[in-house]
Write an enzyme that holds these catalytic residues in place. Structure first.
Site, PDB file in Angstrom:
ATOM      1  N   GLU A 256     -28.095 -58.455  -3.612  1.00 58.10           N
ATOM      2  CA  GLU A 256     -29.011 -58.495  -2.479  1.00 58.10           C
ATOM      3  C   GLU A 256     -29.690 -59.871  -2.435  1.00 58.10           C
ATOM      4  OE1 GLU A 256     -32.396 -55.498  -0.565  1.00 58.10           O
ATOM      5  OE2 GLU A 256     -31.935 -55.418  -2.706  1.00 58.10           O
TER       6      GLU A 256
ATOM      7  N   ARG B 276     -21.937 -48.285 -17.679  1.00 61.13           N
ATOM      8  CA  ARG B 276     -21.594 -46.867 -17.527  1.00 61.13           C
ATOM      9  C   ARG B 276     -20.091 -46.657 -17.355  1.00 61.13           C
ATOM     10  NH1 ARG B 276     -26.936 -47.071 -15.141  1.00 61.13           N
ATOM     11  NH2 ARG B 276     -25.988 -47.726 -13.170  1.00 61.13           N
TER      12      ARG B 276
END
Lengths: 211, 183
Positions: A133, A96
């Site tokens: 994560e 993006r």
């Protein structure tokens, strides 16, 4: 216009610190009174609950891209901020960041450098690892795309934990580039991504408490 | 204008010289057309966009659809300059909202291209943008997606064509505009 107002509050410059004062000039405009274009930009962003997994409120900028005025305003705000500030590199993070970075680069006369996931760039690359994560990922940049001494901004649509942007900063700094600022459309401040950026300032158009 | 290479324009050669060919990427025998070196030259990048904008600005294009990821580099600047919306066409599972998909063939197996429901409306006039056309499979999938929602695909626009792969024949009769051929 708010940027003109902010210029009057700039601290006086030392003749020996021209580069630093350009950075502080950028920083002085960070605390703008809200630009009247911002509310329309903010309202054009769609929030999608539970994507990519339950509990996450995803900030979808594709709806901003469908609003020609909002998209133009988004780019204009960044261009007004960075034009004429000696920025020769706009680095955009896949994918993006590829949507917002090139229009900015074109308007300010800078080169655009894509920073990509592993194995996408065809030439010789340097890479930087960062934590997810669970596990790690890498971003890569072409060798020779940037030169020592260049001044860069790094663009992405959103800053969450700041892991990707911090890796992008490290990658550029390793080859001698100064990062004047990171610029994102959206910040999720609750995730404290700003803290990962160290000395590098961050410029944001819209903050969202949804995280 | 015909949907062909802008042969006479003096900017084309400047763009062509900036494209870097990387042998044996992603695998042996492939001469990869690297456009990242065009992006490093502000004049060449601007000329690339300008050539497309000059062609499309008076054609009432309401949508520019760009194919992930290198179509994202060229599509948005064109969209902004001609006042069209930009619609990203993405690999599976990237778009967060409700999507429609179109499958297309790879050398081995299939892949999918997705678009958000509601991004494009019936009657929209669309341009499809990618950095390069090879076999035309991805562009054909893009045309299908846009036509399924009632848009009219006016043209496909690519910086580079590999004509020997005959992708031009796979565009469902839609014209192709490209700037640089690589044989």
């Amino acid at each position: 216009m708010t940027t003109i107002d902010q210029e009057n509050k700039k601290p006086p410059r030392s003749e020996l610190a021209v580069a630093a004062s350009l950075d502080s000039e950028i920083m002085a405009t960070k605390e703008d009174v809200q630009d009247p274009r911002i509310p329309k930009i903010a309202s054009s962003i769609r929030v999608i609950p539970d994507f990519p997994k339950p509990g996450i409120m995803f900030q979808d900028i594709t709806t901003l891209l469908l609003d020609t005025e909002a998209f133009k305003d988004t780019i204009d705000i960044f261009v007004e901020r960075y034009k004429g500030k000696g920025i020769s590199v706009v680095a955009g993070v896949e994918a993006r960041g590829f949507i917002f970075g090139p229009p900015i680069a074109l308007a300010i006369g800078a080169k655009f450098v894509p920073m990509r996931k592993p194995k996408k760039l065809p030439g010789k690359v340097i890479s930087e690892e960062y934590s997810l994560e669970y596990g790690t990922d890498k971003i890569e940049m072409h060798v020779g795309a940037v030169e020592p001494g260049e001044r860069a901004i790094i663009i992405d649509d959103l800053i969450a934990t700041g892991g990707t942007l911090a890796a992008a900063i490290r990658l550029l700094e390793r080859v001698g580039v100064t990062i004047a600022e990171c610029a994102c459309v959206i910040e999720l401040p609750v995730l404290k991504g700003r803290e990962k950026l160290g000395e590098t300032p961050l410029f944001i158009l819209v903050t969202s408490d949804a995280a | 204008m015909s949907g062909n290479k802008e042969e006479e324009d003096p900017r084309i050669n400047g763009i062509k010289t900036k494209i870097r060919v990387v042998p044996d990427f992603p695998k042996k025998g492939i001469m990869f057309q690297d456009i990242t070196t065009v992006l490093l030259d502000p004049k060449a990048f601007k000329d690339t966009i300008d050539l497309f904008v000059e062609r499309y600005r008076d054609k009432n294009i309401s949508v520019v659809a760009g194919i992930e990821a290198r179509g994202f580099l060229f599509g948005p600047p064109i969209a902004l300059a001609i006042g069209a919306k930009f619609v990203p066409l993405r690999k599976p599972k990237k778009l967060p909202g409700e999507t429609i998909f179109e499958e297309y063939e790879l050398e081995y197996g299939n892949d999918r291209l997705e678009m958000h429901v509601g991004a494009v409306e019936a009657g929209d006039r669309a341009l499809v943008v990618d950095d390069l056309i090879a076999t035309g499979g991805t562009l054909c999938a893009a045309i299908n997606l846009l036509e399924r929602v009632g848009a009219e695909v006016v043209e496909c626009a690519c910086v580079i064509e590999l004509p020997e792969l005959q992708g031009r024949q796979r565009l469902k009769g839609k014209p192709l505009c490209m700037l640089v051929e690589y044989r």
